[in-house]
Design a protein around this motif. Sequence first.
Motif, PDB file in Angstrom:
ATOM      1  N   SER A 163      -5.929   3.149  -6.301  1.00 16.00           N
ATOM      2  CA  SER A 163      -4.763   2.271  -6.122  1.00 16.00           C
ATOM      3  C   SER A 163      -3.679   3.009  -5.341  1.00 16.00           C
ATOM      4  O   SER A 163      -3.311   4.132  -5.704  1.00 16.00           O
ATOM      5  N   ALA A 164      -3.177   2.350  -4.297  1.00 16.63           N
ATOM      6  CA  ALA A 164      -2.196   2.995  -3.431  1.00 16.63           C
ATOM      7  C   ALA A 164      -0.831   3.114  -4.095  1.00 16.63           C
ATOM      8  O   ALA A 164      -0.460   2.329  -4.975  1.00 16.63           O
ATOM      9  N   LEU A 165      -0.079   4.097  -3.651  1.00 20.30           N
ATOM     10  CA  LEU A 165       1.312   4.233  -4.045  1.00 20.30           C
ATOM     11  C   LEU A 165       2.108   3.091  -3.417  1.00 20.30           C
ATOM     12  O   LEU A 165       1.894   2.747  -2.252  1.00 20.30           O
ATOM     13  N   PRO A 166       3.037   2.470  -4.153  1.00 20.84           N
ATOM     14  CA  PRO A 166       3.886   1.455  -3.511  1.00 20.84           C
ATOM     15  C   PRO A 166       4.641   2.075  -2.339  1.00 20.84           C
ATOM     16  O   PRO A 166       5.168   3.181  -2.443  1.00 20.84           O
ATOM     17  N   GLY A 167       4.631   1.365  -1.221  1.00 20.69           N
ATOM     18  CA  GLY A 167       5.203   1.900   0.012  1.00 20.69           C
ATOM     19  C   GLY A 167       4.184   2.650   0.840  1.00 20.69           C
ATOM     20  O   GLY A 167       4.405   2.895   2.021  1.00 20.69           O
ATOM     21  N   GLY A 168       3.049   3.013   0.228  1.00 18.52           N
ATOM     22  CA  GLY A 168       2.016   3.758   0.926  1.00 18.52           C
ATOM     23  C   GLY A 168       0.710   3.011   1.059  1.00 18.52           C
ATOM     24  O   GLY A 168      -0.321   3.618   1.369  1.00 18.52           O
ATOM     25  N   SER A 169       0.737   1.698   0.854  1.00 16.34           N
ATOM     26  CA  SER A 169      -0.478   0.888   0.939  1.00 16.34           C
ATOM     27  C   SER A 169      -0.618   0.265   2.325  1.00 16.34           C
ATOM     28  O   SER A 169       0.332  -0.324   2.855  1.00 16.34           O
ATOM     29  N   ARG A 170      -1.799   0.333   2.897  1.00 16.69           N
ATOM     30  CA  ARG A 170      -2.068  -0.323   4.172  1.00 16.69           C
ATOM     31  C   ARG A 170      -1.983  -1.842   4.029  1.00 16.69           C
ATOM     32  O   ARG A 170      -1.764  -2.545   5.026  1.00 16.69           O
ATOM     33  N   HIS A 171      -2.141  -2.347   2.837  1.00 19.86           N
ATOM     34  CA  HIS A 171      -2.023  -3.792   2.615  1.00 19.86           C
ATOM     35  C   HIS A 171      -0.592  -4.286   2.839  1.00 19.86           C
ATOM     36  O   HIS A 171      -0.370  -5.491   2.970  1.00 19.86           O
ATOM     37  N   HIS A 172       0.377  -3.382   2.887  1.00 21.47           N
ATOM     38  CA  HIS A 172       1.758  -3.789   3.180  1.00 21.47           C
ATOM     39  C   HIS A 172       1.905  -4.292   4.617  1.00 21.47           C
ATOM     40  O   HIS A 172       2.866  -4.991   4.929  1.00 21.47           O
ATOM     41  N   TRP A 173       1.000  -3.906   5.490  1.00 20.45           N
ATOM     42  CA  TRP A 173       1.207  -4.096   6.921  1.00 20.45           C
ATOM     43  C   TRP A 173       0.754  -5.456   7.453  1.00 20.45           C
ATOM     44  O   TRP A 173       1.097  -5.820   8.577  1.00 20.45           O
ATOM     45  N   GLY A 174      -0.043  -6.173   6.701  1.00 20.55           N
ATOM     46  CA  GLY A 174      -0.595  -7.432   7.202  1.00 20.55           C
ATOM     47  C   GLY A 174      -1.727  -7.234   8.188  1.00 20.55           C
ATOM     48  O   GLY A 174      -2.265  -8.196   8.728  1.00 20.55           O
ATOM     49  N   SER A 175      -2.088  -5.963   8.419  1.00 20.85           N
ATOM     50  CA  SER A 175      -3.167  -5.634   9.348  1.00 20.85           C
ATOM     51  C   SER A 175      -4.480  -5.381   8.634  1.00 20.85           C
ATOM     52  O   SER A 175      -5.540  -5.288   9.272  1.00 20.85           O
ATOM     53  N   ASP A 176      -4.410  -5.267   7.307  1.00 20.91           N
ATOM     54  CA  ASP A 176      -5.561  -4.847   6.512  1.00 20.91           C
ATOM     55  C   ASP A 176      -5.958  -5.918   5.515  1.00 20.91           C
ATOM     56  O   ASP A 176      -5.109  -6.677   5.021  1.00 20.91           O
ATOM     57  N   MET A 177      -7.244  -5.931   5.198  1.00 20.85           N
ATOM     58  CA  MET A 177      -7.781  -6.961   4.314  1.00 20.85           C
ATOM     59  C   MET A 177      -9.043  -6.479   3.626  1.00 20.85           C
ATOM     60  O   MET A 177      -9.771  -5.641   4.157  1.00 20.85           O
ATOM     61  N   ASP A 178      -9.295  -7.004   2.443  1.00 23.16           N
ATOM     62  CA  ASP A 178     -10.544  -6.771   1.727  1.00 23.16           C
ATOM     63  C   ASP A 178     -11.398  -8.020   1.902  1.00 23.16           C
ATOM     64  O   ASP A 178     -10.925  -9.143   1.633  1.00 23.16           O
ATOM     65  N   VAL A 179     -12.647  -7.847   2.354  1.00 23.46           N
ATOM     66  CA  VAL A 179     -13.464  -9.005   2.716  1.00 23.46           C
ATOM     67  C   VAL A 179     -14.773  -9.054   1.929  1.00 23.46           C
ATOM     68  O   VAL A 179     -15.242  -8.038   1.400  1.00 23.46           O
TER      69      VAL A 179
END
Length: 224
Positions: free
Chosen positions: A102-118
């Motif tokens: 689990s990523a650190l808040p502020g350090g997650s690639r999911h914050h960027w809108g560029s990343d996804m789990d499929v």
Amino acid sequence: MDTKETNARAALGLDESALRPLAGSVCLHADVIAPYQALVKAAQAEGFALQIASGYRSFSRQLAIFNAKASGQRPVLDDRGEPVAMASLSDTDKLWAILRYSALPGGSRHHWGSDMDVYDSAAQPAGYSVQLTPAECCQGGVFAGLHRWLDEYLPSCGFFRPYARDTGGVAPEPWHLSYAPVADTLSQSLSPERLARQLAVTDIALKSAVLDNINTIFQRYVRV
């Protein structure tokens, strides 16, 4: 607010101005929508129904996940999928155990809108709940076919797997895709100093351990 500051806030999961809704509650960066739809179309031509299990995730949502794991409200699992005995660990070791999956808040690639789990909804058995585990993606797994195809197709479309290999930080996540043109831009807007400033004014569990180790965290778990 200038572009530099907007990008810095977006990198931390604090600015949603570039996001666009995709389906249901899933949102992606505006510049990722068309490439993602092209990826879906290419997958469909091969018999796969590529779907997003998780796209954009805000700072506050990631904070809630992190704090729940640090407090014992959510389980923290080891590499074998077994619960970690968190009560017996130091705060620093608790931090490493959480950051493995689990990523650190502020350090997650999911914050960027560029990343996804499929995943592949065409291969999903009736009543099956998607787990997002390596077992689903490898040979014999329910979504193995999609991932074999992605192995061949990804190099040609701008998407890549940031956690394809185990480098001692985040555990491998073959289901996690990132759109490089957007991810690379936002990644450059993030620094350990900026992340530390945000976390210093945040009600985050294990704060002292986090701030004391912010440079290691950034290099091992944030920078890919």
